[in-house]
Structure formats: C-alpha cells, structure tokens
Design a protein around this motif. Structure first.
Motif, PDB file in Angstrom:
ATOM      1  N   THR A  40       0.821  -1.224   0.000  1.00 29.14           N
ATOM      2  CA  THR A  40       0.000   0.000   0.000  1.00 29.14           C
ATOM      3  C   THR A  40       0.848   1.265   0.000  1.00 29.14           C
ATOM      4  OG1 THR A  40      -0.104  -0.250   2.399  1.00 29.14           O
ATOM      5  CG2 THR A  40      -2.044  -0.953   1.147  1.00 29.14           C
ATOM      6  N   LEU A  41       2.091   1.168   0.452  1.00 31.94           N
ATOM      7  CA  LEU A  41       2.945   2.361   0.530  1.00 31.94           C
ATOM      8  C   LEU A  41       3.809   2.567  -0.706  1.00 31.94           C
ATOM      9  CD1 LEU A  41       4.198   2.528   4.222  1.00 31.94           C
ATOM     10  CD2 LEU A  41       3.113   4.372   2.945  1.00 31.94           C
ATOM     11  N   VAL A  42       3.897   1.538  -1.553  1.00 28.51           N
ATOM     12  CA  VAL A  42       4.809   1.619  -2.697  1.00 28.51           C
ATOM     13  C   VAL A  42       4.535   2.830  -3.598  1.00 28.51           C
ATOM     14  CG1 VAL A  42       5.575   0.435  -4.803  1.00 28.51           C
ATOM     15  CG2 VAL A  42       5.446  -0.808  -2.634  1.00 28.51           C
ATOM     16  N   PRO A  43       3.262   3.102  -3.952  1.00 28.30           N
ATOM     17  CA  PRO A  43       3.024   4.264  -4.823  1.00 28.30           C
ATOM     18  C   PRO A  43       3.490   5.576  -4.189  1.00 28.30           C
ATOM     19  CG  PRO A  43       1.052   2.892  -4.676  1.00 28.30           C
ATOM     20  CD  PRO A  43       2.016   2.358  -3.664  1.00 28.30           C
ATOM     21  N   ALA A  44       3.320   5.729  -2.890  1.00 26.34           N
ATOM     22  CA  ALA A  44       3.745   6.960  -2.219  1.00 26.34           C
ATOM     23  C   ALA A  44       5.266   7.126  -2.306  1.00 26.34           C
ATOM     24  CB  ALA A  44       3.294   6.949  -0.758  1.00 26.34           C
ATOM     25  N   PHE A  45       5.990   6.034  -2.092  1.00 24.67           N
ATOM     26  CA  PHE A  45       7.456   6.099  -2.190  1.00 24.67           C
ATOM     27  C   PHE A  45       7.904   6.366  -3.626  1.00 24.67           C
ATOM     28  CE2 PHE A  45       7.462   4.304   2.062  1.00 24.67           C
ATOM     29  CZ  PHE A  45       8.601   4.858   2.624  1.00 24.67           C
ATOM     30  N   GLU A  46       7.189   5.769  -4.590  1.00 27.85           N
ATOM     31  CA  GLU A  46       7.564   5.981  -5.991  1.00 27.85           C
ATOM     32  C   GLU A  46       7.335   7.433  -6.408  1.00 27.85           C
ATOM     33  OE1 GLU A  46       5.602   2.841  -8.128  1.00 27.85           O
ATOM     34  OE2 GLU A  46       7.312   1.471  -7.792  1.00 27.85           O
ATOM     35  N   ARG A  47       6.237   7.985  -5.914  1.00 22.34           N
ATOM     36  CA  ARG A  47       5.934   9.380  -6.194  1.00 22.34           C
ATOM     37  C   ARG A  47       7.037  10.302  -5.653  1.00 22.34           C
ATOM     38  NH1 ARG A  47       2.645  13.207  -4.385  1.00 22.34           N
ATOM     39  NH2 ARG A  47       1.608  14.310  -6.077  1.00 22.34           N
ATOM     40  N   LEU A  48       7.460  10.010  -4.443  1.00 22.87           N
ATOM     41  CA  LEU A  48       8.523  10.800  -3.822  1.00 22.87           C
ATOM     42  C   LEU A  48       9.825  10.667  -4.617  1.00 22.87           C
ATOM     43  CD1 LEU A  48       9.708  12.495  -1.522  1.00 22.87           C
ATOM     44  CD2 LEU A  48      10.103  10.369  -0.258  1.00 22.87           C
ATOM     45  N   GLU A  49      10.128   9.437  -5.026  1.00 19.98           N
ATOM     46  CA  GLU A  49      11.352   9.201  -5.785  1.00 19.98           C
ATOM     47  C   GLU A  49      11.335   9.996  -7.096  1.00 19.98           C
ATOM     48  OE1 GLU A  49      12.008   5.023  -6.258  1.00 19.98           O
ATOM     49  OE2 GLU A  49      13.995   5.331  -7.134  1.00 19.98           O
ATOM     50  N   GLN A  50      10.203   9.985  -7.766  1.00 22.70           N
ATOM     51  CA  GLN A  50      10.091  10.743  -9.020  1.00 22.70           C
ATOM     52  C   GLN A  50      10.198  12.241  -8.771  1.00 22.70           C
ATOM     53  OE1 GLN A  50       6.333   9.185 -10.297  1.00 22.70           O
ATOM     54  NE2 GLN A  50       7.208   7.180 -10.795  1.00 22.70           N
ATOM     55  N   GLY A  51       9.600  12.677  -7.683  1.00 24.79           N
ATOM     56  CA  GLY A  51       9.656  14.101  -7.341  1.00 24.79           C
ATOM     57  C   GLY A  51      11.083  14.560  -7.077  1.00 24.79           C
ATOM     58  N   ILE A  52      11.842  13.729  -6.380  1.00 25.58           N
ATOM     59  CA  ILE A  52      13.245  14.060  -6.101  1.00 25.58           C
ATOM     60  C   ILE A  52      14.033  14.141  -7.409  1.00 25.58           C
ATOM     61  CG2 ILE A  52      15.383  13.149  -5.089  1.00 25.58           C
ATOM     62  CD1 ILE A  52      13.621  12.001  -2.811  1.00 25.58           C
ATOM     63  N   ALA A  53      13.819  13.154  -8.273  1.00 26.78           N
ATOM     64  CA  ALA A  53      14.541  13.133  -9.554  1.00 26.78           C
ATOM     65  C   ALA A  53      14.197  14.378 -10.374  1.00 26.78           C
ATOM     66  CB  ALA A  53      14.187  11.866 -10.335  1.00 26.78           C
ATOM     67  N   ARG A  54      12.955  14.815 -10.271  1.00 30.27           N
ATOM     68  CA  ARG A  54      12.510  15.941 -11.087  1.00 30.27           C
ATOM     69  C   ARG A  54      12.977  17.294 -10.548  1.00 30.27           C
ATOM     70  NH1 ARG A  54       6.332  17.251 -12.494  1.00 30.27           N
ATOM     71  NH2 ARG A  54       6.705  19.184 -13.632  1.00 30.27           N
ATOM     72  N   TYR A  55      13.014  17.457  -9.211  1.00 28.33           N
ATOM     73  CA  TYR A  55      13.237  18.800  -8.647  1.00 28.33           C
ATOM     74  C   TYR A  55      14.560  19.004  -7.915  1.00 28.33           C
ATOM     75  CZ  TYR A  55       8.258  19.491  -9.525  1.00 28.33           C
ATOM     76  OH  TYR A  55       7.037  19.600 -10.117  1.00 28.33           O
ATOM     77  N   LEU A  56      14.997  18.002  -7.148  1.00 31.86           N
ATOM     78  CA  LEU A  56      16.030  18.259  -6.137  1.00 31.86           C
ATOM     79  C   LEU A  56      17.285  18.918  -6.696  1.00 31.86           C
ATOM     80  CD1 LEU A  56      16.789  17.972  -3.120  1.00 31.86           C
ATOM     81  CD2 LEU A  56      17.827  15.766  -3.698  1.00 31.86           C
ATOM     82  N   HIS A  57      17.747  18.462  -7.843  1.00 34.36           N
ATOM     83  CA  HIS A  57      19.016  18.997  -8.347  1.00 34.36           C
ATOM     84  C   HIS A  57      18.847  20.029  -9.454  1.00 34.36           C
ATOM     85  CE1 HIS A  57      21.528  16.814  -5.622  1.00 34.36           C
ATOM     86  NE2 HIS A  57      20.853  15.712  -5.874  1.00 34.36           N
ATOM     87  N   THR A  58      17.654  20.594  -9.561  1.00 37.97           N
ATOM     88  CA  THR A  58      17.475  21.682 -10.531  1.00 37.97           C
ATOM     89  C   THR A  58      18.066  22.965  -9.946  1.00 37.97           C
ATOM     90  OG1 THR A  58      15.329  22.318  -9.619  1.00 37.97           O
ATOM     91  CG2 THR A  58      15.326  20.699 -11.414  1.00 37.97           C
ATOM     92  N   ASP A  59      18.488  23.864 -10.845  1.00 37.55           N
ATOM     93  CA  ASP A  59      19.039  25.155 -10.403  1.00 37.55           C
ATOM     94  C   ASP A  59      18.004  25.919  -9.599  1.00 37.55           C
ATOM     95  OD1 ASP A  59      21.290  24.494 -11.724  1.00 37.55           O
ATOM     96  OD2 ASP A  59      20.958  25.810 -13.450  1.00 37.55           O
ATOM     97  N   GLU A  60      16.770  25.828 -10.056  1.00 35.44           N
ATOM     98  CA  GLU A  60      15.705  26.602  -9.424  1.00 35.44           C
ATOM     99  C   GLU A  60      15.484  26.143  -7.968  1.00 35.44           C
ATOM    100  OE1 GLU A  60      11.435  27.123  -8.356  1.00 35.44           O
ATOM    101  OE2 GLU A  60      12.353  25.228  -8.949  1.00 35.44           O
ATOM    102  N   PHE A  61      15.406  24.814  -7.759  1.00 34.74           N
ATOM    103  CA  PHE A  61      15.208  24.311  -6.398  1.00 34.74           C
ATOM    104  C   PHE A  61      16.421  24.626  -5.529  1.00 34.74           C
ATOM    105  CE2 PHE A  61      15.593  21.307  -2.945  1.00 34.74           C
ATOM    106  CZ  PHE A  61      14.315  21.293  -2.419  1.00 34.74           C
ATOM    107  N   GLN A  62      17.602  24.380  -6.059  1.00 35.51           N
ATOM    108  CA  GLN A  62      18.818  24.604  -5.276  1.00 35.51           C
ATOM    109  C   GLN A  62      18.982  26.083  -4.902  1.00 35.51           C
ATOM    110  OE1 GLN A  62      21.092  22.508  -3.859  1.00 35.51           O
ATOM    111  NE2 GLN A  62      19.759  20.815  -4.436  1.00 35.51           N
ATOM    112  N   ALA A  63      18.577  26.980  -5.805  1.00 40.46           N
ATOM    113  CA  ALA A  63      18.685  28.414  -5.509  1.00 40.46           C
ATOM    114  C   ALA A  63      17.772  28.778  -4.338  1.00 40.46           C
ATOM    115  CB  ALA A  63      18.325  29.237  -6.749  1.00 40.46           C
TER     116      ALA A  63
END
Ligand SMILES: *Cc1c(COP(=O)(O)O)cnc(C)c1O
Length: 418
Positions: A40-63
């Motif tokens: 039941t928790l797998v989709p929530a973790f997958e969503r978080l993983e995708q979110g990290i891949a999409r945002y965490l290392h962008t210039d905009e987020f890091q700024a």
C-alpha cells in the motif's frame, strides 16, 4: 547474516560511493538500504522518488534551498577554533557549529529542504514523527515558513517526557497527535505517520527526521545535510590551512554524521569516526550502540544494522540523550562501516556528561547531550594520537537538555579561582 563483502567488492563499492553513484537504482548502498514497505505504501514512495529526480538537483530548487539556508537558517554556520580545549587535549580542535543554526541544531537543514520539496510536489499537508521533539520543532518551523499545515505524531510517553518541545511545536502552528499504540515512543509514532500517509499519499508529504527509512529517504536526507560537510571542508582549508586528520560526529539515525562525512569521503587521508551512545553498559538494552553491537536486519523499511535479540525482536535502547536513543541506524552508515571507510565507536552516558562539562567551561559552549558523545570519543582519540588536527561536528546546542542536566550537579569547575 549479512552479505559479507570481500576486499575487492568493498573497495569497488567505496569507489562508487565517492564517485556519487550510491545508492543504486534499488536504493542500495552495497548490501544495505533498499525499500521494504507494505504494498500500500509503494506508490507513495515511488511518487517521492520521481519528485526528487525531477526537482532536487534543478538550479531553481537549489537556488531557493540555498537562499532559505542563508537567510532563514543562518548559514553558513561558523567553524570555531577551540584554543583552550586544544591545549587541554594536546591537539588542534575545530568545531563545526550546527548549534548556531535556526532552532538550535542541524535538523533544520533537512526540514526546510523537505518542506520546499513538499511544495513542489503539490502537498496540502505535511506529516512528521518525532521522538524527543527536536525534529518535530524543526518540521513545525519549516512548515510555518512555507505555509503548509504540519501534523506531528509523537508517542504518549515522549509527550510527557518532552513537554517543552510539545509546547514549541504548538506555538509554531503544528498539531501534535499522541500515539498510544505499541511502545508509545518513536517507533510507534513512525508507524502511525506512515498509516496516515497511506490514506492520502497524493496530498500528504511525509517529512522524515533522519537518514533512515526506506529508499529514497536516506539519500534525500544525505543530500540535504551534506551542506554541513561542504561548508566545513572549505572552512578548514581557508581557516585552519588544511583538512583535518580526523572528523568526529555523533550518530543517532545518522543524519548529522552523514552530512559531515559524505563530502569528506574522497579525502581518504581523513579518518572518519562516528560516535554512538554507549549508555550505561554493553548489555542489550543498556545502550544505543547499534553499529558497534547490532546485527543486520530490516527496521522501518530498510536493511541495516539494528539492535535485536536472537529471535529478531527489536530491543529497547537506553541513552542519556534522547536524540541518540534509537535501535536502528541509517543504511549508509552500515555500508560505510562494512567497507571500512568510517569507524564507529561509542561513548557512555557519564563520559558524555563529563565532555559536555569540559566544553562548557573551556570554550563557553553548552553543547547538546547527543553532541557531547562525539567530544568524549575525540578526547580519547587525541590522547592516543597527540598533535593532530581534529574536526568535530557540533550538531546542536544543549539548552534543551537543561531539565536532564540539572539532575547532575557540576562536578568540576575548570575556571574557578583557587
Ligand atoms: C537529533 C539529534 C541528533 C541525532 O540525530 P542524527 O540523525 O543522528 O543526526 C544529534 N544531535 C542533535 C543535536 C540532535 O538534535
């Protein structure tokens, strides 16, 4: 038992770690880590993983993250030379001052980083768990800052023990939910927070407090806390004239330690030493020295080293410091121990108390009881290794510990006129 690494495997894995390619796609640091969660928790973790891949290392987020660290948290935190402690120990001692960060410890780096990520992911509310309440306070502050409601789960036993922190959370606009199930402490609070997350994963963000849990949390928390080690590395070069011979950090779940150590892994001449809570003795239940005395197993979603009996029952722990009082440890530390890059030792309750006292009297710094364990181990090391340059991660300040400290009268006074 664990998959024991042979020397070649260990060396290749350490190279991969230094190159920045761990955890791997399955969230593994060598044999450790991964994601052991109910379906039941797998989709929530997958969503978080995708979110990290999409945002965490962008210039905009890091700024935005950097701007919040600078203007709201108060970074970079100071690197402080400790002249009187150095003279006493026969060493050159430098302190990385996370106690000077907003809310009094390193935890805020992670809390504000994850709160900003939650915004990007479209979360409508944030949930968190807390044991001693320090992470709850950091999460409540970060949520207020980004304008998201904060719901903190806390064991009923801890709510009684940590009343001032409960009040701080409430004043910072959080809701605090007492957990009456299980052990009524941190472990039960984590289970309860996960239960709420499952019911509405799209609108809820689970803000974890240390480098523990299922993938991608240990990775995410390490990335957010690594600012400690990056700053310290630069400051050592510019202020001390070079890198330290050794760096010490206390280890509960392991977030301040991985934050300090990770950017130093590639400097192989620097010895790295994590310090766990030795409590009152070596027996099961008397300490929280997970890496020193534990065995491999799964706890709260990841494969790491844990304190358990021979039937796999997770053991209660003891430490004078609430923040180190945990029966697991982040999987990256289990990995760094297995490949031999970081050494883990422990310091007892009484050694930590003595170290806290010494630092107060010689340097005018009231450190957290958690942090005091790192000082106790560093002092012993300095005795065996005279004349070395020592860096200590001063993870937090000790004002929160006054209710505990007042039970122990001051034993020495190094500054008293005689
Ligand atoms: C919470 C806390 C710790 C332990 O947590 P880690 O995740 O191991 O860093 C250490 N020091 C202080 C001051 C804390 O508040």
């Amino acid at each position: 038992m664990t998959a024991v690494l042979d020397a070649d495997e260990a060396s290749a894995l350490l190279d991969a770690s230094i190159a920045g390619t761990l955890p791997d796609k399955r969230g593994r640091f060598g044999p450790f880590g991964g994601r052991y969660v109910p379906e039941t928790l797998v989709p929530a973790f997958e969503r978080l993983e995708q979110g990290i891949a999409r945002y965490l290392h962008t210039d905009e987020f890091q700024a935005e993250f950097k701007s919040e660290l600078k203007n709201w948290v108060g970074r970079p935190t100071a690197l402080t030379f400790a002249p009187r402690l150095s003279a006493r120990w026969g060493a050159e001692v430098w302190l990385k001052r996370e106690d000077l960060a907003h809310t009094g410890a390193h935890k805020i780096n992670n809390a504000i980083g994850q709160a900003l990520l939650a915004k990007r992911l479209g979360a409508k509310k944030i949930i968190a768990e807390t044991g001693a309440g320090q992470h709850g306070v950091a999460a409540a502050a970060a949520c207020a800052r980004v304008g998201l409601p904060c719901r903190v789960y806390m064991g009923a036993v801890d709510i009684k023990r940590q009343a001032p922190n409960v009040d701080r959370m409430l004043r910072l606009g959080a809701e605090v939910f007492p957990v009456e199930s299980g052990d009524k402490t941190l472990r039960a609070a984590i289970d309860e927070a996960l239960r709420e997350w499952v019911t509405d994963p799209a609108n809820t963000y689970y803000l974890i407090g240390s480098a523990v849990g299922a993938h991608p949390y240990p990775y995410l928390v390490r990335e957010l806390q690594s600012v400690i080690g990056r700053e310290a590395r630069e400051q050592m070069i510019s202020m001390a004239g070079g890198l330290p011979d050794v760096a010490f950090a206390c280890v509960g779940g392991g977030s301040n330690a991985i934050g300090l150590f990770y950017p130093l892994l590639g400097d192989r001449d620097i010895q790295l030493i994590g310090v766990e809570a030795g409590g009152t003795g070596d027996g099961l239940g008397q300490n929280a020295a997970t890496l020193a005395t534990g065995t491999p197993g799964v706890l709260q979603g990841s494969y790491s080293i844990i304190l358990q009996d021979e039937n796999g029952n997770v053991q209660e722990t003891h430490s004078i410091s609430a923040g180190l009082d945990y029966s697991g440890v982040g999987p990256e530390h289990a990995f760094l121990q297995a490949v031999g890059r970081v050494t883990y030792v422990s310091a007892s309750d009484s050694e930590a108390l003595a170290a806290l006292e010494e630092l107060c009297e010689l340097e005018g710094i009231l450190t957290a009881l958690e942090t005091a364990h790192a000082y106790a181990a560093a002092k012993k090391w300095a005795k065996d290794n005279p004349g070395k340059r020592i860096l200590i991660g001063n993870s937090g300040r000790g004002d929160k510990d006054m209710p505990t400290l007042t039970q122990y009268p001051v034993r020495t006074n190094a500054n008293a006129a005689s």
